[in-house]
Design a protein around this motif. Structure first.
Motif, PDB file in Angstrom:
ATOM      1  N   GLY A  15       0.813  -1.210   0.000  1.00 17.42           N
ATOM      2  CA  GLY A  15       0.000   0.000   0.000  1.00 17.42           C
ATOM      3  C   GLY A  15       0.845   1.257   0.000  1.00 17.42           C
ATOM      4  O   GLY A  15       0.538   2.233  -0.695  1.00 17.42           O
ATOM      5  N   ILE A  16       1.940   1.243   0.758  1.00 15.70           N
ATOM      6  CA  ILE A  16       2.853   2.392   0.780  1.00 15.70           C
ATOM      7  C   ILE A  16       3.475   2.605  -0.589  1.00 15.70           C
ATOM      8  O   ILE A  16       3.514   3.722  -1.111  1.00 15.70           O
ATOM      9  N   HIS A  17       3.983   1.534  -1.165  1.00 22.21           N
ATOM     10  CA  HIS A  17       4.623   1.622  -2.484  1.00 22.21           C
ATOM     11  C   HIS A  17       3.636   2.153  -3.529  1.00 22.21           C
ATOM     12  O   HIS A  17       3.971   3.047  -4.312  1.00 22.21           O
ATOM     13  N   SER A  18       2.420   1.623  -3.537  1.00 19.36           N
ATOM     14  CA  SER A  18       1.416   2.052  -4.517  1.00 19.36           C
ATOM     15  C   SER A  18       1.096   3.536  -4.380  1.00 19.36           C
ATOM     16  O   SER A  18       0.984   4.261  -5.375  1.00 19.36           O
ATOM     17  N   LEU A  19       0.951   3.993  -3.136  1.00 19.44           N
ATOM     18  CA  LEU A  19       0.601   5.394  -2.908  1.00 19.44           C
ATOM     19  C   LEU A  19       1.761   6.317  -3.262  1.00 19.44           C
ATOM     20  O   LEU A  19       1.552   7.403  -3.824  1.00 19.44           O
ATOM     21  N   GLN A  20       2.984   5.915  -2.964  1.00 20.92           N
ATOM     22  CA  GLN A  20       4.136   6.742  -3.341  1.00 20.92           C
ATOM     23  C   GLN A  20       4.256   6.864  -4.858  1.00 20.92           C
ATOM     24  O   GLN A  20       4.502   7.955  -5.377  1.00 20.92           O
ATOM     25  N   VAL A  21       4.094   5.752  -5.565  1.00 19.20           N
ATOM     26  CA  VAL A  21       4.171   5.794  -7.033  1.00 19.20           C
ATOM     27  C   VAL A  21       3.051   6.661  -7.588  1.00 19.20           C
ATOM     28  O   VAL A  21       3.266   7.471  -8.497  1.00 19.20           O
ATOM     29  N   ALA A  22       1.838   6.511  -7.053  1.00 26.25           N
ATOM     30  CA  ALA A  22       0.707   7.312  -7.528  1.00 26.25           C
ATOM     31  C   ALA A  22       0.951   8.806  -7.309  1.00 26.25           C
ATOM     32  O   ALA A  22       0.691   9.637  -8.194  1.00 26.25           O
ATOM     33  N   PHE A  23       1.455   9.155  -6.133  1.00 26.83           N
ATOM     34  CA  PHE A  23       1.744  10.556  -5.821  1.00 26.83           C
ATOM     35  C   PHE A  23       2.791  11.125  -6.772  1.00 26.83           C
ATOM     36  O   PHE A  23       2.604  12.196  -7.366  1.00 26.83           O
ATOM     37  N   LEU A  24       3.894  10.420  -6.938  1.00 27.51           N
ATOM     38  CA  LEU A  24       4.957  10.901  -7.829  1.00 27.51           C
ATOM     39  C   LEU A  24       4.472  11.015  -9.268  1.00 27.51           C
ATOM     40  O   LEU A  24       4.734  12.019  -9.944  1.00 27.51           O
ATOM     41  N   ALA A  25       3.781  10.001  -9.752  1.00 24.66           N
ATOM     42  CA  ALA A  25       3.296  10.015 -11.132  1.00 24.66           C
ATOM     43  C   ALA A  25       2.355  11.183 -11.370  1.00 24.66           C
ATOM     44  O   ALA A  25       2.408  11.844 -12.422  1.00 24.66           O
ATOM     45  N   ASP A 143      17.344  12.536   0.965  1.00 27.36           N
ATOM     46  CA  ASP A 143      17.251  13.906   0.473  1.00 27.36           C
ATOM     47  C   ASP A 143      17.395  13.914  -1.043  1.00 27.36           C
ATOM     48  O   ASP A 143      17.441  12.860  -1.685  1.00 27.36           O
ATOM     49  N   TYR A 144      17.468  15.102  -1.619  1.00 30.51           N
ATOM     50  CA  TYR A 144      17.503  15.231  -3.075  1.00 30.51           C
ATOM     51  C   TYR A 144      18.670  14.469  -3.695  1.00 30.51           C
ATOM     52  O   TYR A 144      18.495  13.717  -4.663  1.00 30.51           O
ATOM     53  N   ASP A 145      19.860  14.632  -3.155  1.00 27.22           N
ATOM     54  CA  ASP A 145      21.034  13.964  -3.724  1.00 27.22           C
ATOM     55  C   ASP A 145      20.889  12.444  -3.681  1.00 27.22           C
ATOM     56  O   ASP A 145      21.310  11.737  -4.603  1.00 27.22           O
ATOM     57  N   ASP A 146      20.284  11.946  -2.600  1.00 28.28           N
ATOM     58  CA  ASP A 146      20.099  10.498  -2.470  1.00 28.28           C
ATOM     59  C   ASP A 146      19.223   9.938  -3.588  1.00 28.28           C
ATOM     60  O   ASP A 146      19.397   8.793  -4.013  1.00 28.28           O
ATOM     61  N   GLU A 173      11.205  20.752  -1.938  1.00 24.43           N
ATOM     62  CA  GLU A 173      11.354  20.060  -0.659  1.00 24.43           C
ATOM     63  C   GLU A 173      10.099  19.302  -0.240  1.00 24.43           C
ATOM     64  O   GLU A 173      10.179  18.216   0.338  1.00 24.43           O
ATOM     65  N   PHE A 174       8.936  19.864  -0.562  1.00 25.74           N
ATOM     66  CA  PHE A 174       7.699  19.259  -0.084  1.00 25.74           C
ATOM     67  C   PHE A 174       7.519  17.854  -0.642  1.00 25.74           C
ATOM     68  O   PHE A 174       6.890  16.993  -0.017  1.00 25.74           O
ATOM     69  N   LEU A 175       8.058  17.596  -1.853  1.00 27.08           N
ATOM     70  CA  LEU A 175       7.858  16.297  -2.472  1.00 27.08           C
ATOM     71  C   LEU A 175       8.490  15.186  -1.634  1.00 27.08           C
ATOM     72  O   LEU A 175       7.880  14.139  -1.386  1.00 27.08           O
ATOM     73  N   ILE A 176       9.699  15.389  -1.176  1.00 26.65           N
ATOM     74  CA  ILE A 176      10.374  14.380  -0.359  1.00 26.65           C
ATOM     75  C   ILE A 176       9.712  14.292   1.016  1.00 26.65           C
ATOM     76  O   ILE A 176       9.588  13.208   1.591  1.00 26.65           O
ATOM     77  N   TRP A 177       9.266  15.428   1.540  1.00 28.33           N
ATOM     78  CA  TRP A 177       8.544  15.390   2.817  1.00 28.33           C
ATOM     79  C   TRP A 177       7.271  14.536   2.682  1.00 28.33           C
ATOM     80  O   TRP A 177       6.930  13.763   3.572  1.00 28.33           O
ATOM     81  N   LEU A 179       6.744  12.089   0.538  1.00 28.12           N
ATOM     82  CA  LEU A 179       7.137  10.682   0.448  1.00 28.12           C
ATOM     83  C   LEU A 179       7.428  10.114   1.837  1.00 28.12           C
ATOM     84  O   LEU A 179       7.060   8.979   2.148  1.00 28.12           O
ATOM     85  N   ASP A 180       8.088  10.914   2.670  1.00 25.59           N
ATOM     86  CA  ASP A 180       8.364  10.490   4.050  1.00 25.59           C
ATOM     87  C   ASP A 180       7.060  10.230   4.805  1.00 25.59           C
ATOM     88  O   ASP A 180       6.919   9.223   5.516  1.00 25.59           O
ATOM     89  N   ASP A 181       6.125  11.150   4.661  1.00 24.84           N
ATOM     90  CA  ASP A 181       4.878  11.036   5.417  1.00 24.84           C
ATOM     91  C   ASP A 181       4.002   9.885   4.917  1.00 24.84           C
ATOM     92  O   ASP A 181       3.275   9.258   5.695  1.00 24.84           O
ATOM     93  N   ILE A 182       4.050   9.602   3.616  1.00 23.69           N
ATOM     94  CA  ILE A 182       3.340   8.428   3.094  1.00 23.69           C
ATOM     95  C   ILE A 182       3.949   7.165   3.699  1.00 23.69           C
ATOM     96  O   ILE A 182       3.239   6.265   4.159  1.00 23.69           O
ATOM     97  N   LYS A 183       5.264   7.121   3.723  1.00 23.71           N
ATOM     98  CA  LYS A 183       5.972   5.952   4.251  1.00 23.71           C
ATOM     99  C   LYS A 183       5.630   5.697   5.717  1.00 23.71           C
ATOM    100  O   LYS A 183       5.508   4.549   6.155  1.00 23.71           O
ATOM    101  N   HIS A 184       5.456   6.761   6.476  1.00 25.24           N
ATOM    102  CA  HIS A 184       5.204   6.618   7.902  1.00 25.24           C
ATOM    103  C   HIS A 184       3.717   6.712   8.260  1.00 25.24           C
ATOM    104  O   HIS A 184       3.359   6.803   9.440  1.00 25.24           O
ATOM    105  N   GLY A 185       2.851   6.718   7.254  1.00 24.93           N
ATOM    106  CA  GLY A 185       1.417   6.684   7.501  1.00 24.93           C
ATOM    107  C   GLY A 185       0.809   7.988   7.955  1.00 24.93           C
ATOM    108  O   GLY A 185      -0.334   8.016   8.426  1.00 24.93           O
ATOM    109  N   ILE A 186       1.534   9.089   7.823  1.00 25.21           N
ATOM    110  CA  ILE A 186       1.014  10.388   8.252  1.00 25.21           C
ATOM    111  C   ILE A 186       0.064  10.966   7.202  1.00 25.21           C
ATOM    112  O   ILE A 186      -0.961  11.560   7.527  1.00 25.21           O
ATOM    113  N   ILE A 187       0.408  10.759   5.939  1.00 27.27           N
ATOM    114  CA  ILE A 187      -0.450  11.184   4.836  1.00 27.27           C
ATOM    115  C   ILE A 187      -1.136   9.956   4.262  1.00 27.27           C
ATOM    116  O   ILE A 187      -0.483   8.953   3.968  1.00 27.27           O
TER     117      ILE A 187
END
Length: 412
Positions: A15-25, A143-146, A173-177, A179-187
């Protein structure tokens, strides 16, 4: 689409992976003046083929290693097995056909894609979104470089304009934030949809039967012992409703969705041959709680409470709320009987399914003991007088049958 999305969101890691891909796409599509809704939908469902058991794995096996190793594109293949299965599945439903080709090609390298084809562009957007999501998923404090350097190393796999657009949005910056929040269930999914698409573009589809066919197929396919359960319960409940002069469609929908929370029940519990331990029973019981969560957007619909109260009992011995007779509707009690009777007809790891007569006898005896509603059992008795053999019924819809035949054909 709410129920299907809620279901996917319940599956750990997936579910995390699907939501991150959907958000980025969706973000990449917006930056290219493409349809963010289409990108989000394709991104969220891009790995739906993984949910159908194949290649000797089950949903419980989806972890970080699986996501990384399973999604490595081949230089010589347009598709992967799960993209073919996923594409076929969504193509069975009119409301999803627009993304079928995107899902099919989301692992394809550029030599298989046409920059002038709209769906190929979306497929390539999914491809780069998935690479970012996979890297973010397995690493902390990204972060961005990673993210930039791993994507740069595979730049040749993406159209230049897609790569540039992706790098540009990664600088925000908000994009990586996010992704972090999706990963941790905050968003969660709803928050992202409201932000990305706006309320006027909420992913709406009220064809609950079509969506229920897909959702119940995914849930029931998790184990050979539950493969046909939801369809059988829906059919029995609909016929009981007809006899009781109640809304047949409402009961059919309740039957299709009643066990959606079992997507969280571990495979080893569903197929355990011996007696479940107390801890395993607690885990099994939680499926109703998760059904509440998945279906909660429809709590005002007439089918909602019958679906999520199917394990309650009139003497208060059921779960999860220990409701008693006067705290439930007759509709609730009908679905409880339909579910109980249907389960007795079916094989389980610890016993063979009963014939219709024996299954009804056990159901009737349970009602005599004050556990099931006798009036609802009498409705079932009237239905069975019409000599319907629910044990050997052709229980799956044409759509489910097509998917089953297609997947089995691929694996032979």
């Amino acid at each position: 689409m709410k129920i299907l999305f809620n279901l996917i969101n319940l599956i750990p890691n997936f579910g995390i992976h699907s939501l991150q891909v959907a958000f980025l796409a969706s973000e990449i599509a917006k930056s290219l003046n493409l349809d963010p809704k289409k990108a989000f939908l394709a991104g969220y469902l891009h790995d739906i083929g993984v949910l159908i058991p194949h290649e000797n794995f089950v949903l419980d096996d989806i972890n970080a290693s699986y996501l990384i190793n399973h999604d490595i594109p081949s230089g010589n293949e347009l598709t992967r097995l799960h993209t073919v299965i996923g594409s076929f599945i969504v193509n069975q439903f009119e409301f999803l056909r627009d993304i079928s080709e995107i899902i099919l090609k989301h692992h394809a390298l550029l030599k298989f894609l046409d920059e002038g084809c709209g769906n190929d562009i979306y497929a390539n957007i999914l491809s780069i979104s998935e690479e970012i999501a996979k890297y973010h998923f397995i690493n902390d404090n990204v972060d961005y470089d990673d993210l930039f350097f791993p994507i740069l190393s595979i730049k040749s796999r993406f159209f230049d304009f897609i790569f540039k657009a992706t790098i540009d949005i990664l600088k925000r910056e908000f994009l990586i934030w996010a992704l972090d929040d999706i990963k941790h269930g905050i968003i969660n999914r709803k928050m992202l949809l409201d932000y990305l698409l706006g309320n006027d573009l909420e992913l709406k589809n009220e064809n609950l039967v079509d969506e229920g066919v897909l959702v119940s197929f995914i849930v029931d396919a998790k184990s050979k012992f539950t493969k046909d359960h939801s369809w059988r319960v829906a059919t029995v409940a609909r016929d009981m409703a007809k006899t009781a002069k109640l809304d047949q469609d409402s009961f059919f929908i309740a039957g299709l969705y009643h066990d959606v929370g079992k997507i969280t029940t571990p495979f080893k519990i569903l197929e355990k041959k011996g007696k479940l331990t107390d801890d395993e029973i607690k885990i099994m019981k939680k499926h109703v709680y998760y059904s509440y969560i998945v279906l909660n957007d429809y709590k005002d619909e007439s089918w909602f409470y019958p679906a999520v109260r199917h394990q309650e009992r009139i003497d208060g011995s059921g779960y999860p709320f220990k409701l008693k007779e006067n705290e439930m509707s007759f509709e609730d009690k009908i679905l409880q009987v339909a579910d109980y009777f249907s389960a007795l007809l079916e094989d389980r790891p610890y016993r063979k399914g009963f014939e219709k007569e024996k299954a009804f006898e056990i159901t009737y005896d349970t009602a005599k003991k004050g556990t099931l509603d006798m009036q609802a059992v009498e409705v079932l008795n009237e239905v069975l007088k019409e000599d319907r053999d629910y044990r050997n019924i052709s229980y799956i819809s044409k759509t489910q049958k097509n998917i089953d035949l297609f997947v089995n054909g691929l694996l032979q």
